[in-house]
Structures are given as C-alpha cells and as structure tokens.
Design a protein around this motif. Structure first.
Motif, PDB file in Angstrom:
ATOM      1  N   ARG A  72       0.856  -1.189   0.000  1.00 12.62           N
ATOM      2  CA  ARG A  72       0.000   0.000   0.000  1.00 12.62           C
ATOM      3  C   ARG A  72       0.890   1.237   0.000  1.00 12.62           C
ATOM      4  NH1 ARG A  72      -3.891  -0.679   5.012  1.00 12.62           N
ATOM      5  NH2 ARG A  72      -2.241  -2.092   5.732  1.00 12.62           N
ATOM      6  N   TYR A  73       0.551   2.182  -0.821  1.00 11.77           N
ATOM      7  CA  TYR A  73       1.305   3.430  -0.793  1.00 11.77           C
ATOM      8  C   TYR A  73       0.474   4.579  -1.329  1.00 11.77           C
ATOM      9  CZ  TYR A  73       2.416   3.179  -5.872  1.00 11.77           C
ATOM     10  OH  TYR A  73       2.355   3.127  -7.246  1.00 11.77           O
ATOM     11  N   THR A  74       0.880   5.772  -0.936  1.00  6.35           N
ATOM     12  CA  THR A  74       0.511   6.992  -1.636  1.00  6.35           C
ATOM     13  C   THR A  74       1.814   7.650  -2.054  1.00  6.35           C
ATOM     14  OG1 THR A  74       0.413   8.187   0.469  1.00  6.35           O
ATOM     15  CG2 THR A  74      -1.660   7.397  -0.453  1.00  6.35           C
ATOM     16  N   PHE A  75       1.777   8.303  -3.203  1.00  2.80           N
ATOM     17  CA  PHE A  75       2.992   8.877  -3.774  1.00  2.80           C
ATOM     18  C   PHE A  75       2.638  10.225  -4.389  1.00  2.80           C
ATOM     19  CE2 PHE A  75       5.536   9.201  -7.805  1.00  2.80           C
ATOM     20  CZ  PHE A  75       6.717   9.589  -7.200  1.00  2.80           C
ATOM     21  N   GLY A  76       3.483  11.208  -4.145  1.00  2.00           N
ATOM     22  CA  GLY A  76       3.242  12.536  -4.692  1.00  2.00           C
ATOM     23  C   GLY A  76       4.507  13.167  -5.236  1.00  2.00           C
ATOM     24  N   GLN A  77       4.307  14.038  -6.206  1.00  2.86           N
ATOM     25  CA  GLN A  77       5.427  14.776  -6.785  1.00  2.86           C
ATOM     26  C   GLN A  77       4.894  16.092  -7.333  1.00  2.86           C
ATOM     27  OE1 GLN A  77       7.465  14.146 -10.848  1.00  2.86           O
ATOM     28  NE2 GLN A  77       8.629  12.772  -9.506  1.00  2.86           N
ATOM     29  N   VAL A  78       5.640  17.159  -7.112  1.00  4.78           N
ATOM     30  CA  VAL A  78       5.330  18.455  -7.713  1.00  4.78           C
ATOM     31  C   VAL A  78       6.594  18.971  -8.386  1.00  4.78           C
ATOM     32  CG1 VAL A  78       4.517  20.818  -7.380  1.00  4.78           C
ATOM     33  CG2 VAL A  78       3.578  18.965  -5.967  1.00  4.78           C
ATOM     34  N   ALA A  79       6.517  19.199  -9.676  1.00  6.93           N
ATOM     35  CA  ALA A  79       7.638  19.743 -10.443  1.00  6.93           C
ATOM     36  C   ALA A  79       7.316  21.203 -10.753  1.00  6.93           C
ATOM     37  CB  ALA A  79       7.862  18.942 -11.723  1.00  6.93           C
ATOM     38  N   GLY A  80       7.533  22.068  -9.759  1.00  8.22           N
ATOM     39  CA  GLY A  80       7.244  23.486  -9.903  1.00  8.22           C
ATOM     40  C   GLY A  80       5.923  23.868  -9.260  1.00  8.22           C
ATOM     41  N   PHE A  81       5.979  24.668  -8.198  1.00  6.24           N
ATOM     42  CA  PHE A  81       4.774  25.195  -7.572  1.00  6.24           C
ATOM     43  C   PHE A  81       4.352  26.481  -8.277  1.00  6.24           C
ATOM     44  CE2 PHE A  81       6.339  22.260  -4.476  1.00  6.24           C
ATOM     45  CZ  PHE A  81       5.230  21.824  -3.780  1.00  6.24           C
ATOM     46  N   ASP A  82       3.124  26.940  -8.008  1.00  2.00           N
ATOM     47  CA  ASP A  82       2.572  28.075  -8.755  1.00  2.00           C
ATOM     48  C   ASP A  82       3.451  29.317  -8.649  1.00  2.00           C
ATOM     49  OD1 ASP A  82       0.543  26.372  -9.387  1.00  2.00           O
ATOM     50  OD2 ASP A  82      -0.976  27.327  -8.129  1.00  2.00           O
ATOM     51  N   ASP A  83       3.931  29.632  -7.437  1.00  2.00           N
ATOM     52  CA  ASP A  83       4.761  30.826  -7.246  1.00  2.00           C
ATOM     53  C   ASP A  83       6.244  30.512  -7.138  1.00  2.00           C
ATOM     54  OD1 ASP A  83       2.530  32.490  -7.253  1.00  2.00           O
ATOM     55  OD2 ASP A  83       2.195  32.227  -5.103  1.00  2.00           O
ATOM     56  N   PHE A  84       6.596  29.227  -7.208  1.00  2.00           N
ATOM     57  CA  PHE A  84       7.990  28.810  -7.099  1.00  2.00           C
ATOM     58  C   PHE A  84       8.265  27.746  -8.163  1.00  2.00           C
ATOM     59  CE2 PHE A  84       6.816  30.364  -2.908  1.00  2.00           C
ATOM     60  CZ  PHE A  84       7.886  31.205  -2.603  1.00  2.00           C
TER      61      PHE A  84
ATOM     62  N   ASP B 230      10.812  26.700  -9.598  1.00  2.00           N
ATOM     63  CA  ASP B 230      12.039  25.907  -9.485  1.00  2.00           C
ATOM     64  C   ASP B 230      12.044  25.001  -8.263  1.00  2.00           C
ATOM     65  OD1 ASP B 230      13.073  27.112 -11.776  1.00  2.00           O
ATOM     66  OD2 ASP B 230      13.913  28.782 -10.633  1.00  2.00           O
ATOM     67  N   THR B 231      10.929  24.910  -7.555  1.00  2.33           N
ATOM     68  CA  THR B 231      10.842  24.056  -6.370  1.00  2.33           C
ATOM     69  C   THR B 231      10.322  22.682  -6.758  1.00  2.33           C
ATOM     70  OG1 THR B 231      10.558  25.894  -4.834  1.00  2.33           O
ATOM     71  CG2 THR B 231       9.678  23.766  -4.145  1.00  2.33           C
ATOM     72  N   PHE B 232      10.925  21.640  -6.182  1.00  8.40           N
ATOM     73  CA  PHE B 232      10.572  20.258  -6.522  1.00  8.40           C
ATOM     74  C   PHE B 232      10.298  19.472  -5.248  1.00  8.40           C
ATOM     75  CE2 PHE B 232      11.363  15.815  -7.590  1.00  8.40           C
ATOM     76  CZ  PHE B 232      10.745  15.695  -8.828  1.00  8.40           C
ATOM     77  N   LEU B 233       9.201  18.709  -5.268  1.00  7.24           N
ATOM     78  CA  LEU B 233       8.810  17.868  -4.133  1.00  7.24           C
ATOM     79  C   LEU B 233       8.627  16.432  -4.583  1.00  7.24           C
ATOM     80  CD1 LEU B 233       7.608  17.508  -1.177  1.00  7.24           C
ATOM     81  CD2 LEU B 233       5.371  17.797  -2.289  1.00  7.24           C
ATOM     82  N   GLU B 234       9.139  15.502  -3.788  1.00  5.49           N
ATOM     83  CA  GLU B 234       8.888  14.067  -3.959  1.00  5.49           C
ATOM     84  C   GLU B 234       8.573  13.506  -2.574  1.00  5.49           C
ATOM     85  OE1 GLU B 234       9.933  10.348  -6.548  1.00  5.49           O
ATOM     86  OE2 GLU B 234       9.370  12.409  -7.000  1.00  5.49           O
ATOM     87  N   VAL B 235       7.452  12.781  -2.425  1.00  5.72           N
ATOM     88  CA  VAL B 235       7.043  12.293  -1.116  1.00  5.72           C
ATOM     89  C   VAL B 235       6.264  11.005  -1.278  1.00  5.72           C
ATOM     90  CG1 VAL B 235       4.965  13.769  -1.159  1.00  5.72           C
ATOM     91  CG2 VAL B 235       5.824  12.912   1.034  1.00  5.72           C
ATOM     92  N   ALA B 236       6.411  10.084  -0.321  1.00  6.92           N
ATOM     93  CA  ALA B 236       5.678   8.825  -0.361  1.00  6.92           C
ATOM     94  C   ALA B 236       5.387   8.362   1.061  1.00  6.92           C
ATOM     95  CB  ALA B 236       6.472   7.748  -1.097  1.00  6.92           C
TER      96      ALA B 236
END
Length: 336
Positions: free
Chosen positions: A186-198, A200-206
C-alpha cells in the motif's frame, strides 16, 4: 538502480535497466515521463515497462502505457499495449529504451499507443532525487525502489489525442525510474515539479507499508525530499520515516515530517474525476489497483526551526498523486 559513491554527474547511469533476461525471480521496472501545462489542467504520463512474472521468465513482456489528463473536459485518455520482449530494448549499459516502436532515450521520447501518440524532446540540469537512503538502492530491501534521474525536466514538441495535437512548449515535469521484485503493498505517492509561485521548487514524497514475511509488515513510513530556494531537505532516513505522520483516503493525503532544521507538512488532494484507474500486475501474482492523477492540488508548509519563519507553497493543478491498493471501493473506473 545502482546508486554508488562516486557516481558523479552522469545521471543516465541511474536509468540503466536492472532486469536481466531469463531471471526466474519476478520483476517489474518502469521508466516514465510526466509533465504539466504551465497554466491549464493538462498533463501527460508515458510509461515504458518490463513485467516478468515470478517463475516464468519466458512470459516477460514490455508494456507501453500512456495517459493524457484533461481537467478542462474531464475526459482522460488511457492506452496500454504489450509486446514480446524480443520486440523491446532494455539495455543494462545505457539509457536507450524501446517498447514496440516507441523509444525513450536521453532528451527524446516518441511513440504511439491506442488513441495517443507523442513526439517530445526534454532537457534539464537538476541533480537526481533519491527517495531512499542511497545504501537501500543496492540491497534487497525494500522490494520496490524509486528515484528521479531528472527532476524539473523541460519538455517541448507535441502529443496527440485521437489525431488532435496538443502543443508542448516549456512544460515542466520529470524523468523517473522505479522497479523491484514486487509492488509495495500500500502506498501513496506525490510529486510536484514546480509550484505556482515557485517554478524551481521540486517535491517528492511517499507514504508506504509493505510485507516483510508472511503476515509481518513494516510500520507506515513517509519519506520526503523538498528542493526549495537552493536548499535540499532530504528526510529519508528510516528513523525519521517511521516517526513521520500521515493519513490518507482515496482522494486526500495529509503528511508531516521534519529534521533538526525544518518541519514540513503537506496536503495533496484531487476530485474523483481527476483520476484514472490502472491495473498493475504484481510479479509474485495478483493485481494491484493504482489510482493515478497528474492534475492534483498540493499545499506544503515549511517551518524553519531556527528562525520560526513559515512559508506556504501551493499548486492548484500540477501535483502528481497516486495511490496503490488491493480494493475496488474507490469508484474510479479501471481503464487499463
């Protein structure tokens, strides 16, 4: 996924195929690309995969997956095709993948499946992101491993849905590589390659839980990497992973973790109609169900433990959000 000291700047070494033809141990391995339109709720996901069932290496196949997400119409287009392994290319010494006539290599991804076709170039210079401690990429635990050889990749070209072309000009996403001998239970996984105001910000989370032996399972664990304002917050140690907090349902996920420097909390959400349902065969047998969207919303709060300063990062439609489960109660139709 051989992550060794001294790997240096050659990110493509992280995309060499781990699978060896003829092995009897089950295996899956995926190389996937994803990116979002900068302003509209449009995204693509392209996945080149080896699947080999345990005990029967002659049944190994290449799988080509593609999804075009359209949050404006609410109509997401899904395709999957399978090919004998002798019609595929997954070399162990370089990044040069082929499934059927679809190709994936440094800087280029082309192909067609079902009603979808694509011809894209990509580039980037960001360092790879590891969602596990480096030593765990070399051992047998965990059974499934994931990394991002190229975060914040920039795409150009086009893809087409039933012959209708969608131009891609500077869409931001990522080149990813995952695989193992069995799927995480079981997992949840998320990634954001660029936030609305940032951008160049990158997120990877699980957040994940997996079987060790028989009825014995690991505790829930959450790992996170956030690159923001030139700093990398890598919170992936096993000790911190099991101390992190997380709760999720089919369409929402809240998590919080931290280290000596920062506290990071987040929420990722999407409506049911933003998801597609996919069947992932498990090498030991059975099928997992993946609820998959690339147009979710995310909010991340960062608090500096030294200064007390808090910062909020948001995206309304650029987050990857996946959930793997064995049940069928979500109401999301399985499309492939």
């Amino acid at each position: 996924m051989d992550v060794r000291p001294g790997l240096g700047g050659d990110r493509w070494l992280l995309d060499r195929t781990v699978y060896r033809e003829g092995r009897r141990a089950g295996h899956y391995e995926s190389f996937y690309q994803r990116a979002n339109h900068p302003d509209r709720p449009l995204a693509f996901w392209l996945r080149y995969t080896i699947f080999a069932p345990a005990g029967d290496p002659s049944a190994a196949v290449g799988e080509l997956w593609a999804v075009a997400f359209d949050g404006e119409s609410g109509q997401h287009t899904v395709a999957k095709e399978e090919f004998p392994l002798d019609q595929c290319r997954f070399p162990a010494d370089r990044f040069d993948v082929r499934v059927g006539s679809a190709d994936l290599a440094p800087g280029r991804v082309t192909g067609a499946a079902g009603e979808l076709s694509w011809d894209l170039h990509y580039e980037g210079s960001e360092a790879p992101v590891l969602l596990l401690p480096p030593r765990l990429y070399r051992g047998g635990f965990p059974k499934a491993k994931s990394l991002v050889p190229l975060p914040l990749a920039r795409y150009s070209g086009s893809y087409a849905v039933a012959g209708r072309a969608i131009e891609v000009n500077g869409w931001i996403g990522s080149q990813n590589h995952n695989g193992g001998s069995r799927h995480t239970d079981r997992y949840t996984f998320g990634q954001v390659a660029g936030f609305d105001d940032f951008p160049d910000t990158f997120l990877e989370v699980a957040t994940a839980k997996t079987t060790l032996l028989g009825p014995v399972t690991t505790p829930w664990a959450t790992t996170l990497v956030l690159r923001h304002r030139g700093a990398e917050h890598s919170i992936v140690s096993l000790r911190r992973a099991v101390r992190a907090k997380a709760t999720y349902g089919y369409f929402h996920w809240e998590f919080s973790t931290g280290n000596a420097d920062v506290e990071i909390g987040g929420r990722i959400t999407a409506a049911r109609d933003a998801f597609v349902g996919l069947r992932y065969r498990d090498p030991p047998g059975g099928v997992k169900h993946c609820l998959n969207t690339k147009i979710a919303a995310a909010e991340i709060t960062i608090r500096d433990r030294t200064t007390g300063r808090t910062e909020l990062l948001r995206t309304t439609r650029r987050a990857l959000f996946e959930l793997l489960t064995s049940d069928t109660e979500s109401g999301v139709t399985l499309r492939a």
